[in-house]
Every structure is written in structure tokens, then in C-alpha cells.
Design an enzyme around this catalytic site. Structure first.
Site, PDB file in Angstrom:
ATOM      1  CE  LYS A   1      -7.109   9.056   7.225  1.00 44.01           C
ATOM      2  NZ  LYS A   1      -6.445   7.873   7.991  1.00 44.01           N
TER       3      LYS A   1
ATOM      4  CE  LYS B   1      -2.519   2.860   3.501  1.00 44.68           C
ATOM      5  NZ  LYS B   1      -3.862   2.903   4.723  1.00 44.68           N
TER       6      LYS B   1
ATOM      7  CG  ASP C   1      -5.376   8.362   4.015  1.00 47.17           C
ATOM      8  OD1 ASP C   1      -6.210   9.091   3.313  1.00 47.17           O
ATOM      9  OD2 ASP C   1      -6.092   7.377   5.204  1.00 47.17           O
TER      10      ASP C   1
ATOM     11  CD  GLU D   1      -6.522   5.642   2.575  1.00 43.19           C
ATOM     12  OE1 GLU D   1      -5.592   4.782   2.750  1.00 43.19           O
ATOM     13  OE2 GLU D   1      -7.637   5.047   2.592  1.00 43.19           O
TER      14      GLU D   1
ATOM     15  NE  ARG E   1     -10.078  -1.448   3.728  1.00 40.26           N
ATOM     16  CZ  ARG E   1     -10.975  -1.718   4.884  1.00 40.26           C
ATOM     17  NH1 ARG E   1     -11.741  -1.923   5.016  1.00 40.26           N
ATOM     18  NH2 ARG E   1      -9.895  -1.281   5.693  1.00 40.26           N
TER      19      ARG E   1
ATOM     20  CG  ASP F   1      -2.014   5.453   5.075  1.00 40.12           C
ATOM     21  OD1 ASP F   1      -1.474   4.373   5.418  1.00 40.12           O
ATOM     22  OD2 ASP F   1      -3.353   5.163   4.243  1.00 40.12           O
TER      23      ASP F   1
ATOM     24  CG  ASP G   1      -9.972   7.594   6.699  1.00 39.74           C
ATOM     25  OD1 ASP G   1      -8.991   7.511   5.243  1.00 39.74           O
ATOM     26  OD2 ASP G   1     -10.133   7.276   6.985  1.00 39.74           O
TER      27      ASP G   1
END
Length: 522
Positions: A290, A278, A283, A362, A364, A301, A360
Site C-alpha cells: 500500500k 476478517k 495490513d 487478503e 477475502r 483491518d 492486498d
């Protein structure tokens, strides 16, 4: 022109401002600088025949006075003894030392002597006599424990850094020449790969974003044999039907990238191990924004993508006889005017459709395209994805373990064994058949978020949905282990590069996993 300032900043910071001390090896200890003695008991001290008897007597008295326990991780610094500016005792404990423990000793020694203005020497003759590869592991630990990321701190030209802080860290061992050769061949590539990974993770998101992540990687692999790097831009991903990762990047001015780094060593098998990471370079949560508190940490991230690329860098630099592919799924998740909305439906590379419940969730989404593409293109021996995926895994396991999910017991066992060997430990969590029902969409094949707990399990199930059930696959959730809030022997506070040592060991030791549908409710 809009990226000019960021590109200039990136170009000015391509190498660490302060590197760890260089590692050297010697047959005897110099009578200057700092001296480090790893000891398991008072008897260990008595066996240090390289020390003058009077010095051993003074050190022994100091240890008794301090009630030193010799436990692993303990240390005592003494000054004014013999010719050394600093004499450090590092406890090793009374249990058998493995690679992870030896690295911790090296890291502890580096941390305790980091401010010594002069050379540092660690006496390891007694360890090298009884443990194969001890000197190499101590050297790796010293490089990792001596890491720092301070390239953006102001350096006052009127107060230059003392030259002695960059003097060598020398390991005294029985056969220094052999230890040095082995370290340069095996230990140094691993340490350099971990450093590269930590640097990527530590950089601010205005410096490292999908395009510059690619550029950093290409630079790191220059001159390394057996490696090919392929980069999919937006038009290429559109042609391949990678609607899932593209949906994540739509709200950002910085376009997504899918980078494939393949290394095939001499005599390696045709079917590679694929490591998918990932790579969300920042993010914000997208439309599902968030809260502001702690959002700065979302520059990390992309730790999964950094770790899988770093793993291949380590293996390729030492020309290991393996076949491995790292796929970095890179995007910036921002709430711009083109951003994906909750309720949208997108299609992944393998044709399966996704209802977006929460923008959020994201990570995956970018991994869905990465693993589906890997499964189709490579017929891989195994797929392992790595991601800072969920807060749920942090609540379950804290920072001591990363979460491990797999449909194949044999693969999970190999990963867990590699984690124990390297000290980057995993705890296996379930993939219950009920997760399939919980993330079933009314209008698409699957939705990207379930209701409530178990959040880590839902995320793992979602990624596995895009891998054929017969393909050996595992998911590692590193959300709790990617960033250290406090110093550890080989991981100073900050970016951990968690997964590089683990996956490096896993790939080297890998044994084929029987294909076949495992657990998980697909």
C-alpha cells in the site's frame, strides 16, 4: 524475547485508562451536578413537574431566546440556573422514539456533560412512561457516548484527573429498581461488548496481533457460561488444508490464528448462526504494498473479527437463548521474505484453488477458509461474514451504510431490519452472475481480484464462492463504517465497533431461512 516489549505494553493496558461514567437509576433528581432534560417541545418542559416553576420559567425563556428547535441531536447548555452546575437541554424531535434514537439521546447527554466535575442526571420519567425499555436504552447510549480510548496518553501525577469526572450518570425513571435490574441484565452486557470491541480495534498493531487478539478474547470470556473457545495454530491449519489464510500470514513474524468462539444458550437450536470476521491485525498490502499515506489506519483491518467476537460476548454475558459461533480469521499481512507473491496459487480448506492476483486483496483469503470450514463443520442455520473489505464500498456508500450482499432474500431482509432497529444500517448491493466470469482464473478455480469495478461485488462473490450455494449466507462490508472521523452521539471519533449492535439484534430475532440455491451465478 522479540515480543517482550509488546507483551509488557499489552499487559499494562488490559483495562481502559478512563472508563465511561457508571450508570445508575433513581426515582428523583438530585439537586447537584449536571442535569439533562430531553425535550421534544415547550410543552414537554411545562410537564417537568419535578422542576421548580421558577426554574422552568428561566429555562423556557432561555430556549425561546436561543430559538431552540427541539430537533433530534440539538442541544443547549445553560449555567447558573438552580442548584446545578450545568443544565443541558437535548432535543428529541417530534417523531416516535425507537431504541436507536433513545441511545442517541443518552449518548448526546453523556458527551455534553463529559467534562462536568460531578454527577450527571438525565430526567427520563416522561419517556419511560410512554416507551418500554426507554431507561435501559438511554443507559446503553450513555455508556457508548461516554467512551474514550486514551490509555497511552501521559497522565501527569501533579495534575490528577478530577474525581467528579467519574461520578455516576443517573437516569431518573418511574421504577428505578426495575430499570436497574433490566439494564444490568440486558443493556450492560451489550455496552461492555461494544467497549471491548472498540478497545481491540483502537490498539496499535504492535500490541494487538493474532496471538494477543486471542489472549484478549480468552480473558474477556473468563467466567462466562456456555462458551467454548478453540484456537487453531499454524500446524492445525496446515492439517486442515487452510492454505488460503496461511498464505496471508507467511510474510509476518507473527503467525496467523483461526479462533472459534461458540456460545450455546439454554434451549437454543442445534444448528448455529456462524459469524465470520476478517481479522487482519495490520495490513501493509503484502508484496502489493500500500502507499504510506494513511497506512496507520490499517491497524483497524481486524474490525470484522472484533465485531463478531464482541457480538458473542454480548449474547453470552446475558445468557441469551441462542446458538452462535464467531470465527475470527486472524493474520498480519506483511511483505517479509516468505510472503506470498502475485501469481501464486493456494488451496483453501474445501479444496478449491485460488490464483493470487493482488496480495492486498487478503481479507477475502482469510475469510475463504473461515466460511468453508464453518460450512463443513457446523451445517449452520446461516453464515454472515463481516469485513473491512473494499474501498469500493466506501466510494459507493460513504460512511452512512455498510454494504450488504446475499444470495438469500429472507436473510438479507432480517439483517436489514436489524440494522434499522439499531441504527447500524445496511444497503443491499447486487451479486450479478457476471461476477463469476470476471474472477475466473485460467489456472485455478478462482482469482482473488477482478479487473476494475465493481470491486465490492467481486470481493463478496469471492467469499460466497467458498460457501455451498444452498447455505444461507450474507457478506457485510464495513470498510466505510468501522472508523469514525467525527463524533456521533453513541460513537465518538475513532473505532466504531460497527456491527456489534446490529448482529446482536439479528441473532436474537433470527428466524430460520429456507435452504436453497439463491442468486449470485455460482
Amino acid at each position: 524475547m522479540r515480543y517482550l516489549a509488546a507483551i509488557a505494553l499489552m499487559a499494562s493496558a488490559l483495562t481502559p485508562a478512563v472508563a465511561a461514567r457508571p450508570i445508575a437509576f433513581a426515582d428523583s433528581a438530585p439537586q447537584t451536578g449536571a442535569l439533562v432534560l430531553p425535550l421534544s417541545s415547550a410543552e414537554d418542559l411545562a410537564a417537568q413537574t419535578g422542576l421548580h416553576e421558577a426554574v422552568r420559567g428561566v429555562v423556557g425563556a432561555a430556549l425561546r431566546s436561543a430559538d431552540f428547535d427541539y430537533e433530534a441531536g440539538s442541544s443547549l447548555t445553560l449555567r447558573g440556573i438552580g442548584p446545578w452546575s450545568q443544565l443541558v437541554i437535548v432535543g428529541t424531535g417530534d417523531e416516535a422514539l425507537d431504541a436507536a434514537a433513545l441511545q442517541d439521546i443518552g449518548g448526546k447527554a453523556a458527551a455534553e456533560t463529559a467534562q462536568n466535575d460531578g454527577p450527571v442526571t438525565l430526567v427520563a420519567t416522561h419517556l419511560a412512561r410512554s416507551i418500554d425499555n426507554a431507561a435501559v436504552q438511554l443507559g446503553v447510549g450513555a455508556r457508548l457516548g461516554g467512551y474514550s480510548f486514551d490509555r497511552y496518553k501521559y497522565a501527569d501525577p501533579k495534575d490528577p484527573r478530577p474525581a467528579g469526572l467519574d461520578a455516576p450518570f443517573t437516569i431518573v425513571t418511574g421504577d428505578a429498581a426495575a430499570a436497574e435490574t433490566r439494564f444490568r441484565r440486558e443493556g450492560q452486557p451489550l455496552a461492555e461488548a461494544v467497549t471491548f470491541t472498540r478497545d481491540l480495534i483502537s490498539e496499535p498493531a504492535n500490541v494487538v496481533y493474532p496471538e494477543s487478539f486471542v489472549a484478549r478474547t480468552q480473558e474477556a470470556f473468563q467466567g462466562v457460561g456456555g462458551v467454548t473457545i478453540e484456537v487453531l495454530d499454524v500446524p492445525a491449519m496446515e492439517r486442515l488444508g487452510m492454505g488460503s489464510i496461511l498464505s496471508v500470514g507467511r510474510g509476518s513474524a507473527r503467525p496467523p490464528r483461526m479462533m472459534i468462539v461458540e456460545y450455546k444458550g439454554s434451549g437454543a437450536p442445534a444448528n448455529p448462526i456462524v459469524l465470520a470476521g476478517k481479522g487482519i491485525t495490520f495490513d501493509s498490502g503484502g508484496i502489493s504494498l500500500k502507499p504510506g499515506s494513511g497506512m496507520w489506519e490499517m491497524k483497524t483491518d481486524m474490525s470484522g473479527a472484533a465485531a463478531v467476537v464482541g457480538t458473542v460476548l454480548s449474547l453470552a454475558k446475558r445468557q441469551a437463548p441462542v446458538h452462535v459461533v464467531a470465527i475470527a480469521a486472524l493474520a498480519e499481512n506483511m511483505p517479509g521474505g516468505g510472503a506470498t507473491r502475485p501469481g501464486d496459487v493456494v488451496k483453501a480448506n474445501n479444496g478449491k484453488t485460488i490464483e493470487i492476483i493482488n496480495t492486498d486483496a487478503e481479507g477475502r483469503l482469510v475469510l475463504a477458509d473461515a466460511v468453508a470450514y464453518a460450512d463443513k463443520r457446523y451445517d449452520p442455520a446461516a453464515i454472515v461474514d463481516v469485513a473491512t473489505l473494499t474501498g469500493a464500498v466506501v466510494r459507493a456508500l460513504g460512511s452512512e451504510y455498510a454494504g450488504l450482499f446475499s444470495r438469500h432474500d429472507n436473510l438479507a431482509d432480517q439483517l436489514a431490519a436489524a440494522g434499522q432497529t439499531t441504527g447500524e444500517e445496511l444497503w443491499r448491493l447486487p451479486l450479478h452472475p457476471s461476477y463469476s466470469r470476471d474472477v475466473k482464473s485460467d489456472i485455478a478455480d478462482i482469482k482473488n481480484s477482478g479487473e476494475g469495478a465493481p470491486g465490492a461485488g467481486y470481493g463478496a462473490h469471492f467469499i460466497g464462492f467458498f460457501v455451498e450455494p444452498e447455505t444461507p449466507w450474507a457478506h457485510i462490508d464495513i470498510a466505510g463504517t468501522a472508523w469514525n472521523d467525527a463524533d456521533e452521539p453513541t460513537v465518538p471519533a475513532g473505532a466504531a465497533a460497527y456491527g456489534v449492535r446490529l448482529l446482536d439484534r439479528f441473532v436474537q430475532d433470527f428466524q430460520p431461512v429456507p435452504r436453497g440455491k439463491g442468486q449470485g451465478g455460482y
